[in-house]
Design a protein around this motif. Structure first.
Motif, PDB file in Angstrom:
ATOM      1  N   LEU A 129     -63.771  50.555 -54.555  1.00 31.36           N
ATOM      2  CA  LEU A 129     -64.173  49.289 -55.150  1.00 31.36           C
ATOM      3  C   LEU A 129     -64.077  48.150 -54.142  1.00 31.36           C
ATOM      4  O   LEU A 129     -64.884  47.222 -54.170  1.00 31.36           O
ATOM      5  CB  LEU A 129     -63.338  48.996 -56.394  1.00 31.36           C
ATOM      6  N   LEU A 130     -63.113  48.215 -53.240  1.00 39.07           N
ATOM      7  CA  LEU A 130     -63.014  47.190 -52.202  1.00 39.07           C
ATOM      8  C   LEU A 130     -64.183  47.251 -51.241  1.00 39.07           C
ATOM      9  O   LEU A 130     -64.517  46.249 -50.599  1.00 39.07           O
ATOM     10  CB  LEU A 130     -61.687  47.325 -51.444  1.00 39.07           C
TER      11      LEU A 130
ATOM     12  N   GLU B 281     -58.045  41.005 -56.582  1.00 36.99           N
ATOM     13  CA  GLU B 281     -57.345  41.789 -57.612  1.00 36.99           C
ATOM     14  C   GLU B 281     -57.269  43.262 -57.226  1.00 36.99           C
ATOM     15  O   GLU B 281     -56.221  43.899 -57.358  1.00 36.99           O
ATOM     16  CB  GLU B 281     -58.044  41.629 -58.965  1.00 36.99           C
ATOM     17  N   TRP B 282     -58.371  43.814 -56.730  1.00 37.51           N
ATOM     18  CA  TRP B 282     -58.365  45.226 -56.318  1.00 37.51           C
ATOM     19  C   TRP B 282     -57.486  45.445 -55.099  1.00 37.51           C
ATOM     20  O   TRP B 282     -56.834  46.475 -54.971  1.00 37.51           O
ATOM     21  CB  TRP B 282     -59.787  45.736 -56.088  1.00 37.51           C
ATOM     22  N   ALA B 283     -57.432  44.457 -54.215  1.00 41.35           N
ATOM     23  CA  ALA B 283     -56.536  44.567 -53.059  1.00 41.35           C
ATOM     24  C   ALA B 283     -55.084  44.594 -53.525  1.00 41.35           C
ATOM     25  O   ALA B 283     -54.259  45.361 -53.000  1.00 41.35           O
ATOM     26  CB  ALA B 283     -56.767  43.413 -52.091  1.00 41.35           C
ATOM     27  N   HIS B 284     -54.765  43.786 -54.518  1.00 38.32           N
ATOM     28  CA  HIS B 284     -53.413  43.777 -55.080  1.00 38.32           C
ATOM     29  C   HIS B 284     -53.092  45.124 -55.748  1.00 38.32           C
ATOM     30  O   HIS B 284     -52.012  45.680 -55.543  1.00 38.32           O
ATOM     31  CB  HIS B 284     -53.265  42.630 -56.081  1.00 38.32           C
TER      32      HIS B 284
ATOM     33  N   ASN C  99     -47.391  51.160 -52.745  1.00 36.09           N
ATOM     34  CA  ASN C  99     -45.951  51.004 -52.977  1.00 36.09           C
ATOM     35  C   ASN C  99     -45.428  52.047 -53.953  1.00 36.09           C
ATOM     36  O   ASN C  99     -44.329  52.584 -53.775  1.00 36.09           O
ATOM     37  CB  ASN C  99     -45.637  49.597 -53.489  1.00 36.09           C
ATOM     38  N   GLU C 100     -46.197  52.341 -54.975  1.00 34.30           N
ATOM     39  CA  GLU C 100     -45.780  53.367 -55.947  1.00 34.30           C
ATOM     40  C   GLU C 100     -45.705  54.738 -55.287  1.00 34.30           C
ATOM     41  O   GLU C 100     -44.789  55.514 -55.553  1.00 34.30           O
ATOM     42  CB  GLU C 100     -46.732  53.400 -57.143  1.00 34.30           C
ATOM     43  N   LEU C 101     -46.655  55.053 -54.422  1.00 37.43           N
ATOM     44  CA  LEU C 101     -46.592  56.321 -53.690  1.00 37.43           C
ATOM     45  C   LEU C 101     -45.310  56.401 -52.867  1.00 37.43           C
ATOM     46  O   LEU C 101     -44.649  57.438 -52.841  1.00 37.43           O
ATOM     47  CB  LEU C 101     -47.802  56.474 -52.768  1.00 37.43           C
ATOM     48  N   ARG C 102     -44.970  55.318 -52.209  1.00 36.75           N
ATOM     49  CA  ARG C 102     -43.725  55.291 -51.428  1.00 36.75           C
ATOM     50  C   ARG C 102     -42.524  55.591 -52.322  1.00 36.75           C
ATOM     51  O   ARG C 102     -41.671  56.403 -51.979  1.00 36.75           O
ATOM     52  CB  ARG C 102     -43.542  53.933 -50.761  1.00 36.75           C
TER      53      ARG C 102
ATOM     54  N   GLU D 105     -52.615  61.944 -59.100  1.00 37.49           N
ATOM     55  CA  GLU D 105     -53.255  60.888 -59.877  1.00 37.49           C
ATOM     56  C   GLU D 105     -53.176  59.537 -59.159  1.00 37.49           C
ATOM     57  O   GLU D 105     -54.164  58.795 -59.100  1.00 37.49           O
ATOM     58  CB  GLU D 105     -52.596  60.780 -61.250  1.00 37.49           C
ATOM     59  N   VAL D 106     -52.031  59.226 -58.568  1.00 41.21           N
ATOM     60  CA  VAL D 106     -51.890  57.960 -57.849  1.00 41.21           C
ATOM     61  C   VAL D 106     -52.801  57.940 -56.625  1.00 41.21           C
ATOM     62  O   VAL D 106     -53.435  56.925 -56.333  1.00 41.21           O
ATOM     63  CB  VAL D 106     -50.414  57.699 -57.465  1.00 41.21           C
ATOM     64  N   VAL D 107     -52.900  59.059 -55.914  1.00 39.17           N
ATOM     65  CA  VAL D 107     -53.785  59.124 -54.746  1.00 39.17           C
ATOM     66  C   VAL D 107     -55.239  58.946 -55.185  1.00 39.17           C
ATOM     67  O   VAL D 107     -56.011  58.239 -54.525  1.00 39.17           O
ATOM     68  CB  VAL D 107     -53.579  60.439 -53.963  1.00 39.17           C
ATOM     69  N   GLU D 108     -55.618  59.554 -56.294  1.00 39.11           N
ATOM     70  CA  GLU D 108     -56.994  59.382 -56.789  1.00 39.11           C
ATOM     71  C   GLU D 108     -57.255  57.922 -57.172  1.00 39.11           C
ATOM     72  O   GLU D 108     -58.324  57.385 -56.876  1.00 39.11           O
ATOM     73  CB  GLU D 108     -57.244  60.299 -57.997  1.00 39.11           C
ATOM     74  N   ASP D 109     -56.269  57.279 -57.807  1.00 34.47           N
ATOM     75  CA  ASP D 109     -56.422  55.863 -58.148  1.00 34.47           C
ATOM     76  C   ASP D 109     -56.532  55.010 -56.892  1.00 34.47           C
ATOM     77  O   ASP D 109     -57.304  54.049 -56.849  1.00 34.47           O
ATOM     78  CB  ASP D 109     -55.244  55.384 -59.007  1.00 34.47           C
ATOM     79  N   LEU D 110     -55.775  55.371 -55.867  1.00 35.18           N
ATOM     80  CA  LEU D 110     -55.841  54.656 -54.595  1.00 35.18           C
ATOM     81  C   LEU D 110     -57.232  54.793 -53.981  1.00 35.18           C
ATOM     82  O   LEU D 110     -57.805  53.819 -53.475  1.00 35.18           O
ATOM     83  CB  LEU D 110     -54.769  55.187 -53.641  1.00 35.18           C
ATOM     84  N   LYS D 111     -57.801  55.975 -54.056  1.00 37.60           N
ATOM     85  CA  LYS D 111     -59.158  56.188 -53.544  1.00 37.60           C
ATOM     86  C   LYS D 111     -60.169  55.337 -54.310  1.00 37.60           C
ATOM     87  O   LYS D 111     -61.050  54.718 -53.713  1.00 37.60           O
ATOM     88  CB  LYS D 111     -59.542  57.662 -53.641  1.00 37.60           C
ATOM     89  N   LYS D 112     -60.028  55.285 -55.640  1.00 36.43           N
ATOM     90  CA  LYS D 112     -60.950  54.483 -56.453  1.00 36.43           C
ATOM     91  C   LYS D 112     -60.847  53.002 -56.108  1.00 36.43           C
ATOM     92  O   LYS D 112     -61.858  52.311 -55.984  1.00 36.43           O
ATOM     93  CB  LYS D 112     -60.662  54.687 -57.940  1.00 36.43           C
TER      94      LYS D 112
END
Length: 77
Positions: free
Chosen positions: A39-40, A52-55, A62-65, A28-35
């Motif tokens: 958007l960027l 905001e999207w960069a943040h 960081n959460e994946l780490r 789920e986190v990887v999918e959110d990262l892709k989204k």
């Protein structure tokens, strides 16, 4: 901007690649990262939206780490 886990978090890419398909939260986190990355790439968003999207993208990396490190510690214990 495609997500390349080896480029984003090289120290954890091997651990991630073996766990993404079996760990729903990691997936789920990887999918959110892709989204967020997609958007960027959107040239129609404003500079403030881009910031905001960069943040958000940075926080997801960081959460994946944190998630992978937590999983690796629990396996070694």
């Amino acid at each position: 901007m495609a997500v390349d886990l080896k480029e984003e978090i090289p120290e954890l890419s091997d651990a991630l690649s073996g766990r993404i398909e079996t760990d729903a939260l990691l997936k789920e986190v990887v999918e959110d990262l892709k989204k967020a990355s997609e958007l960027l790439d959107d040239v129609s968003i404003t500079a403030s939206e881009r910031a905001e999207w960069a943040h958000i993208r940075s926080e997801l990396v960081n959460e994946l780490r944190r998630m992978v490190k937590r999983n690796l510690r629990s396996i070694s214990n």
